[in-house]
Design an enzyme around this catalytic site. Sequence first.
Site, PDB file in Angstrom:
ATOM      1  N   GLY A  63     -11.554   3.664 -14.086  1.00 33.23           N
ATOM      2  CA  GLY A  63     -11.328   3.203 -15.456  1.00 33.23           C
ATOM      3  C   GLY A  63     -10.258   2.127 -15.444  1.00 33.23           C
ATOM      4  N   ARG A  64      -9.479   2.078 -16.516  1.00 34.52           N
ATOM      5  CA  ARG A  64      -8.459   1.028 -16.634  1.00 34.52           C
ATOM      6  C   ARG A  64      -7.432   1.118 -15.505  1.00 34.52           C
ATOM      7  NH1 ARG A  64      -8.880   2.474 -22.690  1.00 34.52           N
ATOM      8  NH2 ARG A  64      -8.134   4.438 -21.859  1.00 34.52           N
ATOM      9  N   ILE A  65      -6.864   2.314 -15.318  1.00 32.15           N
ATOM     10  CA  ILE A  65      -5.796   2.441 -14.318  1.00 32.15           C
ATOM     11  C   ILE A  65      -6.379   2.371 -12.902  1.00 32.15           C
ATOM     12  CG2 ILE A  65      -3.939   3.917 -13.419  1.00 32.15           C
ATOM     13  CD1 ILE A  65      -3.660   5.042 -16.330  1.00 32.15           C
ATOM     14  N   ARG A  97      -3.309  13.693 -13.370  1.00 34.58           N
ATOM     15  CA  ARG A  97      -2.932  14.977 -13.946  1.00 34.58           C
ATOM     16  C   ARG A  97      -2.941  16.046 -12.850  1.00 34.58           C
ATOM     17  NH1 ARG A  97      -1.173  12.694 -17.630  1.00 34.58           N
ATOM     18  NH2 ARG A  97      -1.510  12.991 -19.870  1.00 34.58           N
ATOM     19  N   GLU A 112       4.064  21.959 -14.992  1.00 31.72           N
ATOM     20  CA  GLU A 112       5.245  21.143 -15.274  1.00 31.72           C
ATOM     21  C   GLU A 112       5.950  21.809 -16.443  1.00 31.72           C
ATOM     22  OE1 GLU A 112       4.161  17.008 -15.799  1.00 31.72           O
ATOM     23  OE2 GLU A 112       2.856  17.063 -14.067  1.00 31.72           O
ATOM     24  N   HIS A 161       6.534  12.928 -12.793  1.00 33.74           N
ATOM     25  CA  HIS A 161       5.636  12.420 -13.838  1.00 33.74           C
ATOM     26  C   HIS A 161       6.205  11.138 -14.466  1.00 33.74           C
ATOM     27  CE1 HIS A 161       2.224  13.853 -16.688  1.00 33.74           C
ATOM     28  NE2 HIS A 161       2.339  12.555 -16.739  1.00 33.74           N
ATOM     29  N   ILE A 162       6.374  10.118 -13.613  1.00 30.90           N
ATOM     30  CA  ILE A 162       6.993   8.866 -14.072  1.00 30.90           C
ATOM     31  C   ILE A 162       6.019   7.691 -14.060  1.00 30.90           C
ATOM     32  CG2 ILE A 162       9.379   9.487 -13.500  1.00 30.90           C
ATOM     33  CD1 ILE A 162       9.039   7.909 -10.847  1.00 30.90           C
ATOM     34  N   GLY A 163       4.721   7.977 -14.054  1.00 34.55           N
ATOM     35  CA  GLY A 163       3.719   6.905 -13.983  1.00 34.55           C
ATOM     36  C   GLY A 163       3.973   5.759 -14.954  1.00 34.55           C
TER      37      GLY A 163
HETATM   38  C1  GLV Z   1       1.150  10.328 -19.269  1.00 33.56           C
HETATM   39  O1  GLV Z   1       0.965  11.200 -18.487  1.00 33.56           O
HETATM   40  C2  GLV Z   1       0.101   9.721 -20.025  1.00 33.56           C
HETATM   41  O2  GLV Z   1      -1.019  10.265 -20.063  1.00 33.56           O
HETATM   42  O3  GLV Z   1       0.344   8.675 -20.645  1.00 33.56           O
END
Ligand code: GLV
Length: 328
Positions: free
Chosen positions: A156-158, A239, A268, A287-289
């Site tokens: 997808g986008r990411i 996730r 988490e 969780h710092i994406g």
């Molecule tokens: C963070 O985890 C997001 O889904 O933006």
Amino acid sequence: VSQVCVTQRIFPEAIELLQAENLSHSYHESDQALDSHDLNEAIKGCEGLICLITDKVDAVLMDQAPNLKVIANVAVGYDNIDVAAASERGIVVTNTPDVLTETTADLTFALLLAAARRIPEADTYMRSGQFKEFKLYQPQIGVDVFGKTLGIVGMGRIGTAVARRGALGFGMKVLYTANSSKPEAEKELGAKQVTFEELLKESDFISINTPSTPETHHLFTLKEFEQMKRSAFLINAARGPIVKEDDLAEALESGLIQGAGIDVFEREPLIDSKLAQLKKHVVVAPHIGSASVETRRNMSLMAAQNVISALKGQCPPNALNPEIWKDV
Ligand code: GLV
């Protein structure tokens, strides 16, 4: 009674937007999530909710606020929200796509490079004063990234942004799995759509970039690690529940795969994860994406704008269930 409930500290510019629209708001200006009891209390009477992925927004919670019109998640993922229950109640749900795509892809690639080149181990070594002189057999000898095969699970986008970094920046061959083929990525990046089994077998680095859904739950277990190369790396900035975490720890310990870069966990806050105890070729992050100042600010603003639109009677720009919206 406030019109908008904000469950955790967000960027002040977003609160200013609410103020500029004269929307009264109850703001839990803290970096700690509300527990479910306090969250239930907090949303009573509100029409708009700005929430985070740490807030479980289910039918029971929605029923505390019969006037609720909009739920704006400050995240692109929304597995914390029961969207079907919201639709049944005529509540529109929004997320924050696009603004965090490149930021999250940067972090994904940072994990990949750090795991391959053992940056955290090198950093610890330096800080503990162990570096005396250059050695050819350096204790932190890693593996090359350039020219290797990158497998993207979820183009997808990411996923596409990660693939672009790999193909154009590091000369990597890109394989991907997705629900539909991506002709643009194939043309621009030479990416090739393959079956999940082929991707497992052929990739040197696998990046997970798919949402957490019942279909992707525990997509990676020992069975999948057994099919991967023993030299392979798994990168997850999507996730936690997509990977069976204990199996990943076992696969790393027993050498089924070589390394991992992990930003998200099954539980988490992180409780007793075996992953956090592994060091060699393993990088963990909290969780710092999307965690750059610019992007977290933009996400905050986007959530506020979605709430403002909905409360003004317009379908918000990032509605996930626009079909339920009836213009008034
Ligand atoms: C963070 O985890 C997001 O889904 O933006």
